[in-house]
Motif scaffolding. Structure first.
Motif: not given
Length: 538
Positions: A167, A196-197
């Motif tokens: 990430v 988070s992505q």
């Protein structure tokens, strides 16, 4: 003994230069005091390789940022030093190692990371340019084409990061850098357990919003992973209604195409699940319009790549709800606009108010009706050759036929070179195409084996024959005299190039030259494969 543990990503602008630092240009305002014993001086050489030239700044973590030179490779570098090294520098060095695993043209390159116990330092790429924050603050909001291209580059960089399972965690206008040669670079990865992505992808919406409006949509309580970093208060907050909802870009500024407005707002809408970064990059590439295009009024048909059987919209395929619906709706609007335009052209109404926004260009006399353009189709190629005017060896000239065999599984590829510009051995190489007869050409699509290559498309009027001297004659006619169709724009994360904006609708073409000038790197050197080239026209 210094230990090399690998490389990281950080950045700042100072005096028009982009250097890798902590959290952007305002980092110096509250940087903690740095107490060091034996602080570095200009001219000092670290690890028998990196000469310190100029102290640029201290970042928000108290690290010293220097401009330096790699005395072995003779290239400029940025050196970020932390005191002390050892256990206290573990996080910095681990981040450097993680960043070094991802090599992409839209990511800042990381070269080395060294721990000397009393100090540790990371050596990274030096980039001349400015941040998106600085660019928009000085010059104002960007035109939609440039904003789209920047968003595409950022999404492509994230796609490379996410493909490794990592990430980025710090995407905002201060970490999006635009070099003096136009390269867009994402820098300053700062991930932690809360990143988070999905937050990375939503942050692209914030970058697009800022580029289009000059306002940051996340205010003083920004979405984690999309913060403006240190000094975010310097970014103007988005225009909001009484309920706190932000205004859409088209409500802030005229001329923003509806599809780009919808895509930006969808990325910022927490109720809509975002697509993956590679799909987002592909869609932004499809919507990437050349900067010299004029955007029509909001009521007119929109300029974008529509779905086809061969190439459906990636966002629609991903099941995007509002975005996919919006694109389908725009297709319907564009079709209605086209039908209305055709009706207006064929009618007898002389009222100027019913004239379409723009008529198709035509060489027919004014008193003759304009003939409808023939539908574009894939054109047959009669002959194809590899052009290599600067080489005495003809070793790289085989497999040209694989470029037009209808399959992307195999193609022609260059040799491996020790530098991106063919190791300095030649000006470039190309694929020459003979359509057999003259045609109206709409577009040329080149599918490559990897991202990061640079290419142009040229046209000429003669076939000098297949030989070394013939290649030189062809180069002199096609490239030297600059009969250029244009540079390709990338509808995918860099692996596909499309040329469509430079063709004259009133001119016919027979000979084309796809000309490579810069190669991407791999684990052995620099090379590229051309998997397939298709020509659309009539």
């Amino acid at each position: 003994m210094p230990s090399s543990t690998g490389p990281s990503i950080d950045t700042i602008t100072e005096g028009g230069r982009v250097t890798q630092v902590g959290e952007g240009q305002e980092a110096e305002e509250t940087a903690p005091p740095v107490m060091t014993f034996g602080a570095p001086t200009a001219g000092e050489i670290l690890a028998d390789r990196y000469e310190l030239v100029e102290h640029i700044n201290n970042d928000s973590a108290g690290r010293l940022v220097w401009r330096g030179v790699d005395v072995v490779l003779r290239r400029p570098v940025a050196v970020v030093l932390r005191y002390p090294g050892g256990d206290s520098a573990t996080e910095m060095l681990q981040a450097a190692v993680a960043a070094s695993r991802v090599i992409h043209p839209n990511l800042v390159g990381v070269y080395d990371a060294i721990d000397e116990a009393d100090r540790a330092y990371v050596v990274r790429e030096w980039v001349d340019g400015q941040s998106l924050r600085e660019l928009v603050t000085v010059d104002g909001p960007l035109d939609p084409a440039r904003a789209t291209a920047i968003g595409n580059a950022v999404a492509s960089a994230l796609a490379a990061v996410h493909a490794t399972g990592m990430v980025h965690g710090n995407v905002h206008p201060g970490t999006v850098m635009i070099s003096d040669d136009g390269r867009v670079v994402l820098a300053d990865a700062r991930t932690d357990g809360a990143d988070s992505q999905e937050n990375d992808i939503r942050a692209v919406g914030g970058v697009l919003y800022f580029a289009l409006t000059g306002h940051w949509p996340h205010g003083e309580a920004p979405l984690h992973g999309a913060t403006a970093g240190h000094g975010r208060a310097a970014l103007p907050d988005a225009v909001r209604d009484a309920g706190g909802s932000i205004a859409a870009p088209r409500q802030v500024r005229a001329g923003v195409p509806a599809y780009l407005d919808d895509l930006t707002m969808d990325l910022l809408d927490p109720e809509i699940a975002p697509t993956s970064s590679d799909v987002l990059a592909a869609e932004l590439g499809r919507l990437d319009i050349p900067a010299d295009e004029h955007f029509l009024a909001q009521a007119g048909p929109l300029r974008f790549t529509a779905d086809t059987e061969e190439e459906p919209s990636p966002l629609a395929a991903a099941g995007g709800r509002k975005v996919a619906f919006g694109i389908a709706g725009l297709l319907a609007v564009a079709l209605v606009g086209l039908l209305i335009g055709i009706s207006a052209l064929g009618g007898d109404d002389k009222d100027p108010k019913t004239e379409p926004v723009a008529r198709p260009s035509s060489s027919a006399p004014p008193d003759q009706p304009t003939q409808p353009a023939a539908a574009a189709r894939k054109l047959a190629v009669e002959d194809v050759r590899i052009i290599d005017p600067d080489s005495k060896s003809r070793d790289e000239l085989s497999d040209a036929e694989k470029v037009i065999d209808g399959s992307e599984d195999e193609g022609w590829e260059t040799d491996t070179y020790n530098g991106p510009k063919f190791g300095g051995l030649k000006k470039g190489m190309g694929v020459w195409i003979d359509l057999g007869s003259e045609h109206t050409v709409k577009s040329v699509k080149a599918v490559l084996s990897a991202s990061g290559a640079t290419a142009q498309l040229y046209t000429g009027t003669t076939d000098p024959g297949s030989s070394s001297s013939g290649d030189k004659k062809l180069y002199n006619e096609y490239v030297t005299v600059k009969t250029q169709i244009g540079d390709g724009f990338r509808p995918a994360p860099g692996s596909t190039l499309i040329f469509s904006n430079g063709f004259d609708p009133d001119k016919k073409y027979r000979y084309l030259l796809f000309w490579l000038t810069e190669l991407p790197s791999n684990d052995r050197g620099y090379k590229i494969g051309v998997q397939e080239i298709t020509v659309q026209g009539s």
